[in-house]
Design a protein around this motif. Structure first.
Motif, PDB file in Angstrom:
ATOM      1  N   VAL A 113       0.833  -1.200   0.000  1.00 14.64           N
ATOM      2  CA  VAL A 113       0.000   0.000   0.000  1.00 14.64           C
ATOM      3  C   VAL A 113       0.870   1.254   0.000  1.00 14.64           C
ATOM      4  CG1 VAL A 113      -1.718   1.320   1.317  1.00 14.64           C
ATOM      5  CG2 VAL A 113      -1.872  -1.173   1.205  1.00 14.64           C
ATOM      6  N   ARG A 114       0.483   2.210  -0.865  1.00 18.68           N
ATOM      7  CA  ARG A 114       1.130   3.527  -0.882  1.00 18.68           C
ATOM      8  C   ARG A 114       0.076   4.573  -0.550  1.00 18.68           C
ATOM      9  NH1 ARG A 114       3.322   2.127  -6.045  1.00 18.68           N
ATOM     10  NH2 ARG A 114       1.961   3.736  -6.912  1.00 18.68           N
ATOM     11  N   LEU A 115       0.430   5.454   0.361  1.00 15.18           N
ATOM     12  CA  LEU A 115      -0.442   6.562   0.744  1.00 15.18           C
ATOM     13  C   LEU A 115       0.065   7.841   0.092  1.00 15.18           C
ATOM     14  CD1 LEU A 115      -0.683   5.869   4.578  1.00 15.18           C
ATOM     15  CD2 LEU A 115      -2.278   5.154   2.810  1.00 15.18           C
ATOM     16  N   ARG A 116      -0.828   8.777  -0.160  1.00 11.21           N
ATOM     17  CA  ARG A 116      -0.440  10.095  -0.657  1.00 11.21           C
ATOM     18  C   ARG A 116      -0.958  11.111   0.350  1.00 11.21           C
ATOM     19  NH1 ARG A 116      -2.755  12.284  -6.231  1.00 11.21           N
ATOM     20  NH2 ARG A 116      -4.513  12.760  -4.884  1.00 11.21           N
ATOM     21  N   ALA A 117      -0.094  11.956   0.849  1.00  9.88           N
ATOM     22  CA  ALA A 117      -0.449  12.934   1.880  1.00  9.88           C
ATOM     23  C   ALA A 117      -1.681  13.731   1.474  1.00  9.88           C
ATOM     24  CB  ALA A 117       0.714  13.879   2.144  1.00  9.88           C
ATOM     25  N   GLY A 118      -2.640  13.791   2.380  1.00 12.16           N
ATOM     26  CA  GLY A 118      -3.832  14.595   2.185  1.00 12.16           C
ATOM     27  C   GLY A 118      -4.871  14.016   1.238  1.00 12.16           C
ATOM     28  N   SER A 119      -4.652  12.822   0.742  1.00  9.96           N
ATOM     29  CA  SER A 119      -5.559  12.222  -0.224  1.00  9.96           C
ATOM     30  C   SER A 119      -6.474  11.192   0.423  1.00  9.96           C
ATOM     31  CB  SER A 119      -4.753  11.545  -1.341  1.00  9.96           C
ATOM     32  OG  SER A 119      -5.634  10.902  -2.258  1.00  9.96           O
ATOM     33  N   GLY A 120      -7.650  11.018  -0.145  1.00 13.21           N
ATOM     34  CA  GLY A 120      -8.567   9.973   0.286  1.00 13.21           C
ATOM     35  C   GLY A 120      -8.365   8.677  -0.485  1.00 13.21           C
ATOM     36  N   TRP A 121      -7.395   8.660  -1.387  1.00 11.96           N
ATOM     37  CA  TRP A 121      -7.088   7.489  -2.207  1.00 11.96           C
ATOM     38  C   TRP A 121      -5.804   6.811  -1.738  1.00 11.96           C
ATOM     39  CZ3 TRP A 121      -9.978   5.820  -6.451  1.00 11.96           C
ATOM     40  CH2 TRP A 121     -10.998   6.672  -6.877  1.00 11.96           C
ATOM     41  N   VAL A 122      -5.741   5.493  -1.874  1.00  7.46           N
ATOM     42  CA  VAL A 122      -4.511   4.738  -1.654  1.00  7.46           C
ATOM     43  C   VAL A 122      -4.254   3.895  -2.900  1.00  7.46           C
ATOM     44  CG1 VAL A 122      -4.780   4.630   0.854  1.00  7.46           C
ATOM     45  CG2 VAL A 122      -5.627   2.744  -0.542  1.00  7.46           C
ATOM     46  N   THR A 123      -2.995   3.607  -3.157  1.00 10.37           N
ATOM     47  CA  THR A 123      -2.613   2.725  -4.255  1.00 10.37           C
ATOM     48  C   THR A 123      -2.205   1.382  -3.671  1.00 10.37           C
ATOM     49  OG1 THR A 123      -1.872   4.577  -5.610  1.00 10.37           O
ATOM     50  CG2 THR A 123      -1.001   2.405  -6.188  1.00 10.37           C
ATOM     51  N   VAL A 124      -2.692   0.312  -4.286  1.00 13.82           N
ATOM     52  CA  VAL A 124      -2.338  -1.040  -3.866  1.00 13.82           C
ATOM     53  C   VAL A 124      -1.564  -1.688  -5.003  1.00 13.82           C
ATOM     54  CG1 VAL A 124      -3.192  -3.279  -3.077  1.00 13.82           C
ATOM     55  CG2 VAL A 124      -4.438  -1.187  -2.478  1.00 13.82           C
ATOM     56  N   ARG A 125      -0.362  -2.136  -4.701  1.00 19.26           N
ATOM     57  CA  ARG A 125       0.473  -2.864  -5.659  1.00 19.26           C
ATOM     58  C   ARG A 125       0.023  -4.318  -5.644  1.00 19.26           C
ATOM     59  NH1 ARG A 125       3.364  -2.436 -10.211  1.00 19.26           N
ATOM     60  NH2 ARG A 125       4.819  -4.133 -10.313  1.00 19.26           N
ATOM     61  N   LEU A 126      -0.338  -4.850  -6.797  1.00 18.38           N
ATOM     62  CA  LEU A 126      -0.888  -6.196  -6.912  1.00 18.38           C
ATOM     63  C   LEU A 126       0.148  -7.139  -7.518  1.00 18.38           C
ATOM     64  CD1 LEU A 126      -4.332  -5.058  -8.358  1.00 18.38           C
ATOM     65  CD2 LEU A 126      -3.859  -5.752  -5.994  1.00 18.38           C
ATOM     66  N   ASP A 127       0.966  -7.731  -6.663  1.00 25.06           N
ATOM     67  CA  ASP A 127       1.997  -8.639  -7.148  1.00 25.06           C
ATOM     68  C   ASP A 127       1.631 -10.107  -6.959  1.00 25.06           C
ATOM     69  OD1 ASP A 127       3.846  -6.726  -8.096  1.00 25.06           O
ATOM     70  OD2 ASP A 127       4.532  -6.359  -6.057  1.00 25.06           O
ATOM     71  N   ILE A 128       0.961 -10.431  -5.858  1.00 28.48           N
ATOM     72  CA  ILE A 128       0.638 -11.819  -5.526  1.00 28.48           C
ATOM     73  C   ILE A 128      -0.822 -11.918  -5.075  1.00 28.48           C
ATOM     74  CG2 ILE A 128       3.019 -12.453  -4.943  1.00 28.48           C
ATOM     75  CD1 ILE A 128       2.365 -12.028  -2.017  1.00 28.48           C
ATOM     76  N   GLY A 129      -1.304 -13.141  -4.939  1.00 26.85           N
ATOM     77  CA  GLY A 129      -2.692 -13.378  -4.574  1.00 26.85           C
ATOM     78  C   GLY A 129      -3.122 -12.705  -3.295  1.00 26.85           C
ATOM     79  N   SER A 130      -2.252 -12.650  -2.311  1.00 26.77           N
ATOM     80  CA  SER A 130      -2.629 -12.011  -1.046  1.00 26.77           C
ATOM     81  C   SER A 130      -2.828 -10.499  -1.217  1.00 26.77           C
ATOM     82  CB  SER A 130      -1.599 -12.303   0.045  1.00 26.77           C
ATOM     83  OG  SER A 130      -0.329 -11.802  -0.308  1.00 26.77           O
ATOM     84  N   ASP A 131      -2.195  -9.899  -2.234  1.00 27.70           N
ATOM     85  CA  ASP A 131      -2.426  -8.478  -2.522  1.00 27.70           C
ATOM     86  C   ASP A 131      -3.850  -8.267  -3.039  1.00 27.70           C
ATOM     87  OD1 ASP A 131       0.237  -8.013  -1.820  1.00 27.70           O
ATOM     88  OD2 ASP A 131       0.924  -8.014  -3.912  1.00 27.70           O
ATOM     89  N   ILE A 132      -4.369  -9.231  -3.793  1.00 24.19           N
ATOM     90  CA  ILE A 132      -5.746  -9.158  -4.270  1.00 24.19           C
ATOM     91  C   ILE A 132      -6.698  -9.265  -3.086  1.00 24.19           C
ATOM     92  CG2 ILE A 132      -7.507 -10.301  -5.677  1.00 24.19           C
ATOM     93  CD1 ILE A 132      -5.215 -11.106  -7.606  1.00 24.19           C
ATOM     94  N   ASP A 133      -6.370 -10.139  -2.122  1.00 22.09           N
ATOM     95  CA  ASP A 133      -7.180 -10.253  -0.900  1.00 22.09           C
ATOM     96  C   ASP A 133      -7.171  -8.934  -0.131  1.00 22.09           C
ATOM     97  OD1 ASP A 133      -7.691 -12.923  -1.517  1.00 22.09           O
ATOM     98  OD2 ASP A 133      -6.090 -13.677  -0.206  1.00 22.09           O
ATOM     99  N   LEU A 134      -6.002  -8.312  -0.024  1.00 20.07           N
ATOM    100  CA  LEU A 134      -5.891  -7.014   0.638  1.00 20.07           C
ATOM    101  C   LEU A 134      -6.740  -5.969  -0.089  1.00 20.07           C
ATOM    102  CD1 LEU A 134      -4.649  -4.956   2.623  1.00 20.07           C
ATOM    103  CD2 LEU A 134      -2.698  -4.783   1.050  1.00 20.07           C
ATOM    104  N   LEU A 135      -6.659  -5.947  -1.412  1.00 25.77           N
ATOM    105  CA  LEU A 135      -7.461  -5.005  -2.190  1.00 25.77           C
ATOM    106  C   LEU A 135      -8.947  -5.216  -1.911  1.00 25.77           C
ATOM    107  CD1 LEU A 135      -7.732  -2.812  -4.392  1.00 25.77           C
ATOM    108  CD2 LEU A 135      -7.833  -4.686  -6.056  1.00 25.77           C
ATOM    109  N   ALA A 136      -9.395  -6.460  -1.896  1.00 23.44           N
ATOM    110  CA  ALA A 136     -10.808  -6.750  -1.627  1.00 23.44           C
ATOM    111  C   ALA A 136     -11.207  -6.238  -0.246  1.00 23.44           C
ATOM    112  CB  ALA A 136     -11.071  -8.250  -1.758  1.00 23.44           C
ATOM    113  N   THR A 137     -10.347  -6.397   0.733  1.00 22.72           N
ATOM    114  CA  THR A 137     -10.619  -5.900   2.082  1.00 22.72           C
ATOM    115  C   THR A 137     -10.732  -4.377   2.085  1.00 22.72           C
ATOM    116  OG1 THR A 137      -9.513  -7.798   3.087  1.00 22.72           O
ATOM    117  CG2 THR A 137      -9.738  -5.822   4.453  1.00 22.72           C
TER     118      THR A 137
END
Length: 121
Positions: free
Chosen positions: A68-92
């Protein structure tokens, strides 16, 4: 392997999300009738609109994730999707975003890759 495609296919099966073009120009976005929730940049990244309040609530966990990457002051986060558990994190995170987006951000902002408007930087 295109993990963003796998993630988007999984999320498109959720009744609460409908596909559409993202406001930032990303080809695929998913959202509710009133709010964009997630969109995909390339084969390995997704932006999730958690809202600033939800990010503040989840900050310790988000900072502890290398995906996960955060951007200061933003309501958005970026999720790097490299492996299956990253997809699970994204779903959460999308699930948390659906809960958070019932209460709109005080000052909504664009995704982490908002394009400049005609010459304004």
């Amino acid at each position: 392997m295109n993990t963003a495609r796998h993630a988007s296919e999984r999320l498109m099966s959720w009744a609460s999300l409908t596909p559409g073009r993202a406001h930032c120009g990303a080809e695929l976005g998913l959202g509710t009738a009133t709010q964009e929730i997630v969109h995909f940049h390339g084969e390995h990244e997704a932006d999730v609109h958690l809202t600033r309040a939800m990010i503040a609530k989840l900050r310790p966990a988000l900072l502890g994730s290398t995906a996960v990457r955060l951007r200061a002051g933003s309501g958005w986060v970026t999720v790097r999707l490299d492996i299956g558990s990253d997809i699970d994190l994204l779903a959460t995170l999308v699930s948390a975003a659906l809960q958070a987006n019932g209460v709109p951000d005080v000052a909504p902002d664009g995704c982490t890759r908002t394009r400049p408007v005609s010459g304004i930087r």
